[in-house]
Design a protein around this motif. Structure first.
Motif, mmCIF file in Angstrom:
data_model
loop_
_atom_site.group_PDB
_atom_site.id
_atom_site.type_symbol
_atom_site.label_atom_id
_atom_site.label_comp_id
_atom_site.label_asym_id
_atom_site.label_seq_id
_atom_site.Cartn_x
_atom_site.Cartn_y
_atom_site.Cartn_z
ATOM 1 N N TYR A 211 42.795 31.165 42.284
ATOM 2 C CA TYR A 211 43.745 31.842 43.541
ATOM 3 C C TYR A 211 44.674 31.939 43.660
ATOM 4 O O TYR A 211 45.967 32.515 44.215
ATOM 5 C CB TYR A 211 42.191 32.356 44.663
ATOM 6 C CG TYR A 211 43.506 32.869 45.650
ATOM 7 C CD1 TYR A 211 43.797 34.446 46.316
ATOM 8 C CD2 TYR A 211 43.428 32.498 47.265
ATOM 9 C CE1 TYR A 211 43.782 35.010 46.612
ATOM 10 C CE2 TYR A 211 44.437 33.297 48.136
ATOM 11 C CZ TYR A 211 44.287 34.458 47.994
ATOM 12 O OH TYR A 211 45.229 35.354 49.019
ATOM 13 N N ASP B 54 48.376 33.375 43.260
ATOM 14 C CA ASP B 54 49.674 34.551 44.181
ATOM 15 C C ASP B 54 50.839 32.921 44.189
ATOM 16 O O ASP B 54 51.576 33.880 44.765
ATOM 17 C CB ASP B 54 48.263 32.999 45.783
ATOM 18 C CG ASP B 54 49.292 33.746 47.125
ATOM 19 O OD1 ASP B 54 49.247 35.253 47.350
ATOM 20 O OD2 ASP B 54 49.893 33.498 48.235
ATOM 21 N N LEU C 75 44.383 35.146 39.164
ATOM 22 C CA LEU C 75 43.925 35.620 39.862
ATOM 23 C C LEU C 75 42.522 36.272 39.776
ATOM 24 O O LEU C 75 41.650 36.239 39.992
ATOM 25 C CB LEU C 75 44.285 37.220 40.628
ATOM 26 C CG LEU C 75 45.746 36.374 41.259
ATOM 27 C CD1 LEU C 75 46.337 37.057 41.828
ATOM 28 C CD2 LEU C 75 44.927 36.177 43.210
ATOM 29 N N ALA D 25 40.106 33.689 38.927
ATOM 30 C CA ALA D 25 39.299 33.430 40.510
ATOM 31 C C ALA D 25 38.581 34.676 40.780
ATOM 32 O O ALA D 25 36.835 33.996 41.024
ATOM 33 C CB ALA D 25 40.440 33.283 41.573
ATOM 34 N N ARG E 271 37.342 35.169 50.032
ATOM 35 C CA ARG E 271 38.073 35.416 49.139
ATOM 36 C C ARG E 271 38.193 36.388 47.781
ATOM 37 O O ARG E 271 39.233 36.278 47.899
ATOM 38 C CB ARG E 271 37.882 33.517 48.255
ATOM 39 C CG ARG E 271 38.346 33.450 47.976
ATOM 40 C CD ARG E 271 40.297 33.080 48.450
ATOM 41 N NE ARG E 271 40.338 32.189 48.620
ATOM 42 C CZ ARG E 271 40.977 31.754 49.841
ATOM 43 N NH1 ARG E 271 40.985 32.703 50.308
ATOM 44 N NH2 ARG E 271 40.632 30.580 50.785
ATOM 45 N N ILE F 86 41.343 37.866 46.566
ATOM 46 C CA ILE F 86 41.849 38.217 45.577
ATOM 47 C C ILE F 86 41.859 39.581 44.903
ATOM 48 O O ILE F 86 42.949 40.024 44.643
ATOM 49 C CB ILE F 86 40.616 36.987 44.680
ATOM 50 C CG1 ILE F 86 40.491 36.382 44.594
ATOM 51 C CG2 ILE F 86 40.838 38.094 43.055
ATOM 52 C CD1 ILE F 86 39.247 35.347 44.119
#
Length: 216
Positions: free
Chosen positions: A165, A169, A184, A187, A203, A207
């Motif tokens: 993640y 990012d 992403l 993730a 989380r 995402i």
């Protein structure tokens, strides 16, 4: 974890926990899980900004107490760093940089002494600080160091939700959209973490929002 957004020039971190006292008799794993649980509650369930700041202040105290009781534990050191970074972002103000600088020192100590702690979480957390904190002369932010730390975290924990993640990012903020989407999506497919259901749910929402921002 979100940290200080140096591109907008504003402190915007969000991490911590509701006020509570860590039982002195708690076993090591109970100490860690209590801190993690409280962090997730505050991060994803706080009602407003004031409540979140209050939570984070208490999480810092909780983490400090746990580490004082067992100063040899690098996992508790990582979580004290996360707590400090969280409070810095939520509260902002002149004290934010001193908090993240303290967190940086703690994470560097873990990397030097026990780098594989919590599947390389010190690398993930320090990498996040490097790309969120302002650069010189205000802070220590560095995209080059951020990428180095985040890539190292991925070599230790390639399937983890947090390293994927945060690298995604970072790539998104750096304008590398295609690569950002790739990480992403990795993730989003990360295996669940037992005992961290609330953190995983939150989380996954982070995402999904980041992917939506990228047009996915």
């Amino acid at each position: 974890m979100h940290l200080i957004n140096r591109r907008s020039g504003m402190v915007s971190v969000a991490l911590a926990a509701f006020a509570c006292t860590l039982p002195a008799q708690a076993a090591p794993d109970e100490q860690l899980s209590s801190i993690q649980k409280k962090w997730a509650e505050c991060q994803y369930q706080s009602k407003d900004e004031d409540n979140q700041i209050y939570c984070m202040e208490n999480l810092v105290k909780m983490s400090e107490k746990a580490l004082k009781q067992q100063p040899e534990r690098p996992d508790l050191k990582v979580w004290l760093a996360i707590s400090q970074s969280s409070l810095a972002g939520a509260d902002g103000g002149m004290g934010a940089l001193s908090l993240v600088k303290s967190a940086k020192v703690l994470l560097e100590e873990v990397i030097e002494q026990a780098p594989d702690t919590l599947a390389g979480s010190a690398y993930t957390s320090l990498g996040s600080l490097y790309y969120k904190v302002p650069g010189w002369p205000i802070g220590f932010g560095s995209d080059k160091k951020a990428e180095k730390m985040l890539k190292k975290a991925l070599t230790i924990n390639p399937d983890g939700i947090d390293p994927n993640y945060f690298y995604g990012d970072f790539l998104a903020e750096d304008g590398r959209k295609k690569q950002a989407i790739e990480y992403l999506q990795r993730a989003a497919k990360a295996p669940p973490r037992p005992g961290r259901e609330l953190a995983d749910k939150g989380r996954q929402a982070d995402i999904a929002k980041r992917l939506k921002d990228l047009g996915v």
